[in-house]
Write a protein that holds these residues in place. Sequence first.
Motif, mmCIF file in Angstrom:
data_model
loop_
_atom_site.group_PDB
_atom_site.id
_atom_site.type_symbol
_atom_site.label_atom_id
_atom_site.label_comp_id
_atom_site.label_asym_id
_atom_site.label_seq_id
_atom_site.Cartn_x
_atom_site.Cartn_y
_atom_site.Cartn_z
ATOM 1 N N VAL A 153 20.757 8.374 -0.116
ATOM 2 C CA VAL A 153 19.537 9.027 0.362
ATOM 3 C C VAL A 153 18.442 7.986 0.592
ATOM 4 N N THR A 154 17.903 7.954 1.804
ATOM 5 C CA THR A 154 16.787 7.062 2.133
ATOM 6 C C THR A 154 15.569 7.904 2.462
ATOM 7 N N TYR A 155 14.462 7.612 1.778
ATOM 8 C CA TYR A 155 13.217 8.342 1.966
ATOM 9 C C TYR A 155 12.247 7.485 2.779
ATOM 10 N N PHE A 156 11.704 8.063 3.829
ATOM 11 C CA PHE A 156 10.686 7.414 4.654
ATOM 12 C C PHE A 156 9.378 8.168 4.392
ATOM 13 N N LEU A 157 8.422 7.475 3.770
ATOM 14 C CA LEU A 157 7.200 8.141 3.334
ATOM 15 C C LEU A 157 5.991 7.617 4.097
ATOM 16 N N ASP A 158 5.222 8.532 4.680
ATOM 17 C CA ASP A 158 3.994 8.139 5.352
ATOM 18 C C ASP A 158 2.990 9.284 5.261
ATOM 19 N N LYS A 214 5.943 10.474 -7.300
ATOM 20 C CA LYS A 214 5.938 10.734 -8.740
ATOM 21 C C LYS A 214 7.369 10.930 -9.250
ATOM 22 N N HIS A 215 8.199 11.584 -8.450
ATOM 23 C CA HIS A 215 9.584 11.832 -8.841
ATOM 24 C C HIS A 215 10.522 10.695 -8.438
ATOM 25 N N LEU A 216 10.232 10.040 -7.320
ATOM 26 C CA LEU A 216 11.142 9.024 -6.799
ATOM 27 C C LEU A 216 10.952 7.656 -7.439
ATOM 28 N N ASP A 217 9.763 7.384 -7.967
ATOM 29 C CA ASP A 217 9.474 6.082 -8.577
ATOM 30 C C ASP A 217 8.847 6.302 -9.946
ATOM 31 N N PRO A 218 9.671 6.465 -10.986
ATOM 32 C CA PRO A 218 9.149 6.748 -12.332
ATOM 33 C C PRO A 218 8.157 5.710 -12.839
ATOM 34 N N ALA A 219 8.239 4.478 -12.319
ATOM 35 C CA ALA A 219 7.332 3.420 -12.787
ATOM 36 C C ALA A 219 5.884 3.752 -12.476
ATOM 37 N N LEU A 220 5.648 4.566 -11.438
ATOM 38 C CA LEU A 220 4.279 4.922 -11.064
ATOM 39 C C LEU A 220 3.634 5.857 -12.078
ATOM 40 N N ASN A 221 4.429 6.438 -12.974
ATOM 41 C CA ASN A 221 3.895 7.369 -13.967
ATOM 42 C C ASN A 221 3.451 6.667 -15.245
ATOM 43 N N SER A 222 3.751 5.379 -15.352
ATOM 44 C CA SER A 222 3.436 4.670 -16.602
ATOM 45 C C SER A 222 1.991 4.204 -16.623
ATOM 46 N N ARG A 268 22.748 13.793 -5.093
ATOM 47 C CA ARG A 268 23.192 12.451 -4.689
ATOM 48 C C ARG A 268 22.149 11.371 -4.978
ATOM 49 N N ASP A 269 21.040 11.776 -5.571
ATOM 50 C CA ASP A 269 20.002 10.835 -5.994
ATOM 51 C C ASP A 269 19.940 10.892 -7.506
ATOM 52 N N SER A 270 20.378 9.821 -8.161
ATOM 53 C CA SER A 270 20.465 9.818 -9.626
ATOM 54 C C SER A 270 19.104 9.989 -10.281
ATOM 55 N N ILE A 271 18.042 9.517 -9.621
ATOM 56 C CA ILE A 271 16.692 9.661 -10.182
ATOM 57 C C ILE A 271 16.320 11.140 -10.267
ATOM 58 N N LEU A 272 16.627 11.884 -9.218
ATOM 59 C CA LEU A 272 16.288 13.307 -9.193
ATOM 60 C C LEU A 272 17.244 14.133 -10.040
ATOM 61 N N TRP A 320 0.866 -1.172 0.000
ATOM 62 C CA TRP A 320 0.000 0.000 0.000
ATOM 63 C C TRP A 320 0.904 1.224 0.000
ATOM 64 N N PRO A 321 1.299 1.690 -1.190
ATOM 65 C CA PRO A 321 2.298 2.764 -1.288
ATOM 66 C C PRO A 321 1.921 4.008 -0.496
ATOM 67 N N GLY A 322 2.948 4.681 0.010
ATOM 68 C CA GLY A 322 2.735 5.945 0.694
ATOM 69 C C GLY A 322 2.381 5.817 2.155
ATOM 70 N N ARG A 323 2.280 4.592 2.633
ATOM 71 C CA ARG A 323 1.995 4.359 4.040
ATOM 72 C C ARG A 323 3.148 3.553 4.626
ATOM 73 N N SER A 324 3.907 4.168 5.510
ATOM 74 C CA SER A 324 5.060 3.503 6.142
ATOM 75 C C SER A 324 5.944 2.841 5.090
ATOM 76 N N GLN A 325 6.291 3.594 4.067
ATOM 77 C CA GLN A 325 7.063 3.073 2.939
ATOM 78 C C GLN A 325 8.484 3.629 2.964
ATOM 79 N N THR A 326 9.438 2.787 2.611
ATOM 80 C CA THR A 326 10.842 3.189 2.562
ATOM 81 C C THR A 326 11.365 3.041 1.148
ATOM 82 N N VAL A 327 12.026 4.080 0.647
ATOM 83 C CA VAL A 327 12.634 4.065 -0.683
ATOM 84 C C VAL A 327 14.090 4.505 -0.531
ATOM 85 N N LYS A 328 15.021 3.663 -0.960
ATOM 86 C CA LYS A 328 16.448 3.984 -0.828
ATOM 87 C C LYS A 328 17.066 4.221 -2.195
#
Length: 572
Positions: free
Chosen positions: A368-373, A564-572, A517-521, A356-364
């Motif tokens: 840089v590690t992103y903690f999203l809730d 939207k910026h951290l996980d490009p796959a969500l835009n497809s 330091r985040d290649s995606i961004l 369930w994205p966006g709820r207690s989710q971690t993206v590394k």
Amino acid sequence: MLLFRVLQRFHACTEVSARNRRWFAVTELSSRLYSTKAAPRFRKMDYQDAVCTLNTLQTNASALEQVKRERGNPQLQLQAMRGFLQRAGLKVEELDRLNIIHVTGTKGKGSTCAFTEQILRNYGFRTGFYSSPHLVQVRERIRINGRPIGKELFTKYFWQVYGRLEETKDAHGGSMPAYFRFLTILAFHVFLQEKVDLAVLEVGIGGAYDCTNIIRRPWVCGISSLGIDHTSILGDTIEKIAWQKGGIFKPGVPAFTVKQPDGPMKVLQERAGDIGCPLSVCPDLEEYKPSASISLGLAGHHQRSNASLALQLSHTWLQRHFLSDPASPVDSKSLNPALVFPPSPVMIKGLAETEWPGRSQTVKHGAVTYFLDGAHTTRSMQACVRWFSELAVDHERNTGGSVVRVLLFNATGERDCAAMLKLLAPCHFDFAVFCPNITEAIASCNADQQNFNVSVENMLTRCLDNQQSWRLLNGLTVKSEAGLLISGGLPLVADRPGDTLVFPCILSALQWISQGRDSILSDLNKHVIPVKPSITAKATLLREAANIHVLITGSLHLVGGALKHLDPALNS
């Protein structure tokens, strides 16, 4: 200048919508040749056309006030929804075929729905799942077998429903359903057309007056943890809110709730008794005594009560499906403990596989590690702080070198930002960054994340207010003067590393926090907003740290914009 560019994005979408309305005027005569069972044909419109047209149904501020006034008459609310449903070519009676699981609550209702849907999908059923809000694309709100419906399918069904409503509006005073009402009707249409075996429906706001409550005969209902939220609509006490949530109860339909404080629990019991609904209280997850240990796909201790509720909802639904009748009747006048049963291997697997994205989710992403809730109430923020504190310490223990902590925060509506920020203060952030829920300040039209309910100016003012609150909470001097963060852009108050910053959009905030330091961004396709050298100099701590930990919270819309910026796959 920057605000002008932001507003240009707004007008880009409204121009597309205006073009669509002109086309509707041209095709109106031919449209009337179609019945409500056969949608009028439109010139080929793509997904962005559909979403931009959908956005014209967003409720403006004056209409929102009207909705609040109308909530005193629930019959009027539901009567209006039935009228829109009928104009779309559907009947309330048809919704009985969807074998619905209806879930409300203040905190955790979306996670409960996600657990429930995953469990029943693992049994081989074709599932429909309606939830809100969306994170990146509006299609996420309507899912078949756990996946957002495709762009082609969304576009096809959107024009079918919109066309039927458009062709009948003149006979109904030009009325069209508001954004959420329309999406609810669209979800019903999609689920019926796609012939799902069941539909899991997450309530939008409240319960009694929510447009999902038009359904007559759900198979089972659930209420997750209750708290204070949407007080101008639902009431200013948890007891009043409990009364609203209990409005989804139906005569003879089994309902389950997690453990609640005494006040709201008493209200739920009385509500169930008045309606004739058998209500049971879920046990703690530890009481089920499964044959194998239970692990949850969603992080956080607070998910355990959501998982228990999901077990009761899915178990009751399966009983009715396979036995053609729920378990033995339960007295609707008393509050009963729910049955403790050993979860099947399929249930255990479903709980473990739930996402369930966006709820207690971690993206590394590298360093840089992103903690999203998406926590947006004080109770959910308490759970978020507990989750982040425990997980961040584990990450820091397992990674070598220095760590910089950054808070990226925004909240919307009537939320008590100061109370949430007070809960976040003990996490010891090196930087606190604030931005509105605008994905990019300079971009082409991104219709999925347009929000016309609040002006850009109001969003930016809210960010500056939050910045001031944070400084007061942390004993920092509140400056009356301001430097400029971006040339021609927003004012910024920042004296030293560890202070607060305000950015005009989510992308600019993320780019400053990550410092390349985040290649995606750092993708060349993403526009990098130039920052003044004096502001760049303040990021020395970020550039030199071995690791950067970023907590993104306060709003699901903020979390969605970040993903939207951290996980490009969500835009497809």
